[in-house]
Design a protein around this motif. Structure first.
Motif, PDB file in Angstrom:
ATOM      1  N   LEU A  61     -11.922  31.884 -43.511  1.00 25.40           N
ATOM      2  CA  LEU A  61     -12.670  31.211 -42.460  1.00 25.40           C
ATOM      3  C   LEU A  61     -12.056  31.496 -41.092  1.00 25.40           C
ATOM      4  O   LEU A  61     -12.774  31.779 -40.122  1.00 25.40           O
ATOM      5  CB  LEU A  61     -12.729  29.702 -42.734  1.00 25.40           C
ATOM      6  N   ARG A  62     -10.737  31.473 -41.011  1.00 28.21           N
ATOM      7  CA  ARG A  62     -10.062  31.821 -39.746  1.00 28.21           C
ATOM      8  C   ARG A  62     -10.392  33.261 -39.332  1.00 28.21           C
ATOM      9  O   ARG A  62     -10.665  33.540 -38.174  1.00 28.21           O
ATOM     10  CB  ARG A  62      -8.548  31.676 -39.894  1.00 28.21           C
ATOM     11  N   GLN A  63     -10.336  34.166 -40.299  1.00 26.04           N
ATOM     12  CA  GLN A  63     -10.599  35.579 -40.009  1.00 26.04           C
ATOM     13  C   GLN A  63     -12.043  35.804 -39.567  1.00 26.04           C
ATOM     14  O   GLN A  63     -12.301  36.563 -38.629  1.00 26.04           O
ATOM     15  CB  GLN A  63     -10.275  36.446 -41.235  1.00 26.04           C
ATOM     16  N   LEU A  64     -12.988  35.134 -40.221  1.00 22.36           N
ATOM     17  CA  LEU A  64     -14.392  35.253 -39.819  1.00 22.36           C
ATOM     18  C   LEU A  64     -14.593  34.747 -38.398  1.00 22.36           C
ATOM     19  O   LEU A  64     -15.294  35.378 -37.600  1.00 22.36           O
ATOM     20  CB  LEU A  64     -15.298  34.494 -40.796  1.00 22.36           C
ATOM     21  N   ALA A  65     -13.963  33.636 -38.079  1.00 20.29           N
ATOM     22  CA  ALA A  65     -14.072  33.103 -36.718  1.00 20.29           C
ATOM     23  C   ALA A  65     -13.441  34.059 -35.710  1.00 20.29           C
ATOM     24  O   ALA A  65     -13.989  34.279 -34.625  1.00 20.29           O
ATOM     25  CB  ALA A  65     -13.422  31.727 -36.642  1.00 20.29           C
ATOM     26  N   ALA A  66     -12.320  34.658 -36.061  1.00 14.08           N
ATOM     27  CA  ALA A  66     -11.662  35.621 -35.171  1.00 14.08           C
ATOM     28  C   ALA A  66     -12.537  36.849 -34.939  1.00 14.08           C
ATOM     29  O   ALA A  66     -12.495  37.453 -33.862  1.00 14.08           O
ATOM     30  CB  ALA A  66     -10.313  36.041 -35.753  1.00 14.08           C
ATOM     31  N   GLN A  67     -13.363  37.188 -35.938  1.00 14.66           N
ATOM     32  CA  GLN A  67     -14.287  38.315 -35.820  1.00 14.66           C
ATOM     33  C   GLN A  67     -15.595  37.919 -35.140  1.00 14.66           C
ATOM     34  O   GLN A  67     -16.521  38.720 -35.058  1.00 14.66           O
ATOM     35  CB  GLN A  67     -14.591  38.882 -37.212  1.00 14.66           C
TER      36      GLN A  67
END
Length: 156
Positions: A61-67
């Motif tokens: 979820l953190r990575q998706l938000a960062a993308q």
């Protein structure tokens, strides 16, 4: 997915987030929306109730938000698990920290519609002890999430 996107059809993924990052990385360019279920941010409690830790779920979820993925985070509200002030506040704070990639949070009050499916399969319904939330309790949950500055709806 690729064919739908090429045909101008809106694409979405509904996920619990429990997969390896390369799966998301491959799908991300093809998605218009990701409906991401978040059950809890406490790893020990998540493991105790679901049988799995949530480290991978939170990391994705953190990575998706960062993308800058287009996200709607969905929280199934379950009494005795995450429909309490502390748990909801922690989840809302976590979501708020993800930034504007999260379009909104959908609070999904627990319901018992799955009972018939379990009965049809001849299986016992494992959540009999979980009561449905009252409208007042749902509104209290809404207020907790909204107070953290996160756009929130009931249902979704």
């Amino acid at each position: 997915m690729r064919l739908a996107k090429q045909a101008g059809i809106a694409t979405a993924l509904e996920t619990s987030g429990h997969t390896q990052w390369p799966v998301f990385a491959r799908l991300l360019p093809l998605l218009d929306l990701i409906l991401y279920d978040l059950k809890h941010v406490d790893c020990d409690l998540h493991r105790q109730v679901t049988g799995l830790g949530n480290e991978l779920i939170l990391a994705n979820l953190r990575q998706l938000a960062a993308q800058k993925a287009p996200l709607v985070v969905r929280i199934p509200l379950i009494t005795g698990f995450n429909a309490d002030a502390d748990g909801l506040h922690d989840m809302a704070q976590f979501i708020a920290a993800l930034g504007d990639s999260v379009q909104r949070v959908d609070l999904l009050p627990y319901h018992t519609l799955g009972k018939a499916k379990y009965r049809a399969l001849g299986r016992p319904y494992p959540w009999m002890e979980h009561a449905r939330l009252t409208e007042e309790q749902v509104q209290d949950c809404f207020a907790i999430v909204a107070a953290c500055g996160v756009p929130v709806t009931i249902g979704g």
